[in-house]
Enzyme design. Sequence first.
Site, PDB file in Angstrom:
ATOM      1  N   LYS A 275      -7.829  40.457  61.002  1.00 34.33           N
ATOM      2  CA  LYS A 275      -7.337  39.622  62.100  1.00 34.33           C
ATOM      3  C   LYS A 275      -8.041  40.024  63.384  1.00 34.33           C
ATOM      4  O   LYS A 275      -8.493  41.166  63.548  1.00 34.33           O
ATOM      5  CB  LYS A 275      -5.823  39.805  62.281  1.00 34.33           C
ATOM      6  CG  LYS A 275      -4.978  39.327  61.114  1.00 34.33           C
ATOM      7  CD  LYS A 275      -3.504  39.546  61.422  1.00 34.33           C
ATOM      8  CE  LYS A 275      -2.622  39.209  60.240  1.00 34.33           C
ATOM      9  NZ  LYS A 275      -2.586  37.773  59.954  1.00 34.33           N
ATOM     10  N   ARG A 349       1.933  36.818  49.289  1.00 36.26           N
ATOM     11  CA  ARG A 349       2.233  36.187  47.995  1.00 36.26           C
ATOM     12  C   ARG A 349       1.832  37.084  46.833  1.00 36.26           C
ATOM     13  O   ARG A 349       2.419  37.010  45.754  1.00 36.26           O
ATOM     14  CB  ARG A 349       1.547  34.825  47.917  1.00 36.26           C
ATOM     15  CG  ARG A 349       0.049  34.872  47.981  1.00 36.26           C
ATOM     16  CD  ARG A 349      -0.567  33.567  48.470  1.00 36.26           C
ATOM     17  NE  ARG A 349      -0.328  33.378  49.887  1.00 36.26           N
ATOM     18  CZ  ARG A 349      -0.702  32.287  50.570  1.00 36.26           C
ATOM     19  NH1 ARG A 349      -1.302  31.297  49.936  1.00 36.26           N
ATOM     20  NH2 ARG A 349      -0.464  32.182  51.851  1.00 36.26           N
TER      21      ARG A 349
END
Length: 500
Positions: A275, A349
């Site tokens: 990020k 996930r």
Amino acid sequence: MPNGLRLNNWEEDRMIVVAERCRDAAVVQLYIHDDSEDFHLPLPAGKLRVGDHLLFYSRSAEEPTIMVIYMGNRRVCTSETVKRAASSAARKLQVEGFASAYLMPVSARIRTLFGIPAEDWLTAWAEGWLLGSYQFHQYKTASPEPQPVYLQVDTGSFSTLSVQVMEQAVHTAKIRAQGNILARNLVNEPANTLFPGEFVERIVSHFNAAEGVQTCVYQGEELVQHQMNGLIAVGAGSAHQPVMLQVRYTTAPELPLLALVGKGITFDMGGMNIKNGNDISDARMDMGGAAAVIGALDIIVSKKLKVNIVALIPIAENVPDAKAMLPSSIIHYPNNMTVQVGNTDGEGRLILADALLHAERLGAKQVIDIATLTGNVGAALGLGIAGIWGDEQMSAYLVEAGEKCGERLWPMPLMDEYECYLHSDYADINNTSSLPLAGAITAALFLRRFVAEDMTWTHIDMAGTSQYKSETAYAAAGASGYGACLLADYVAARASCRGK
């Protein structure tokens, strides 16, 4: 209890009491279209909005300062309206430096004019008062910690309620506020004080003395033996080992096992798909789902509900390093599913998949997973409502619970046609979509691949609701504690229905 897991002493020491009147400040609720509650002090011209408050300062030591808070139409007043009004009042009086307040008597016609029972009204007000006073100042040394405003509720304020019922209503509010504040404290903690091992230690310590609670920690070789390969891959780049934490609370073993799964990424740097930004401090809040499950379990245990529940919390740090998972890596899961990692920032996930498979291993018949999973859900629904996917009946019950407690949900579709977006040329499925569209839906479709056929499943994406981006009239900037009361209320409602 360890720091960050307990309420401040003033909350534990009867911050809200049913007692005699104090003189510091008096709080008056003002409603529209109710001639029996004409207010004798002048109000400003113009329309007041629900939640607006006015202060009329005392002119002598013999009279209190009066706070008027506008509640709108009594006939459509909800628990959330009451809770936010109380939060706003508590915060304003705290800023003004008041030490205590007195809740002025409520109309004797409360049962017939309110849309909610009187005891529920009192619970909502007390809960809002506690939450409104919340501040996360554990690491501030330059300024003194804001002092709480003690609230007194006169035994004659609710003419239809006994003292015992009033005290029980306040007790319930304290339990609910404690669960929410527990979640807030965890989410607000900085990454250097709440890393995977510390997170586990705090939770285990918190529930250590709780009756009926059993904890189990899977780490190191145990993760390998249970083939929790998503968790191993995601945590590979961190100095802190990944962990699967299992917290079991069984007071009614004859009931079907419900698994509450919460994503616990203590800091999400994005892995090798790093990020960027001037300030990515909010990446520490990527364990909001885990905090919601722990807060909910705290409420459930405190209420001693008759349930059969297991909380599953996969915990890791997603940071880049020489040992970190690389884009294009293939992860093998024990359900014979292989996953290509198209983007290491789609890590949530991958670890939730391990927890869903473990829920099946434990024999869970129902599962709810909750996670700060995608920014896409915030783009779709904003910051005030989370998305929910999965079983329609369970989703409907959760939506109903959310409407009552103010932690709202909006049903979203599982579009089978979008499965193709997760296509991989090298594995059974990719962890991210090939298109920049429908990211929240494709994330839910990914998770569905790891749900057993005989399990009832719902998925909640709370990425937009996990925090207040800035200070509001009723809440401090930072973690919202979203999900704690929602999950606890769902469990309580289902337990109540089974008991009939």
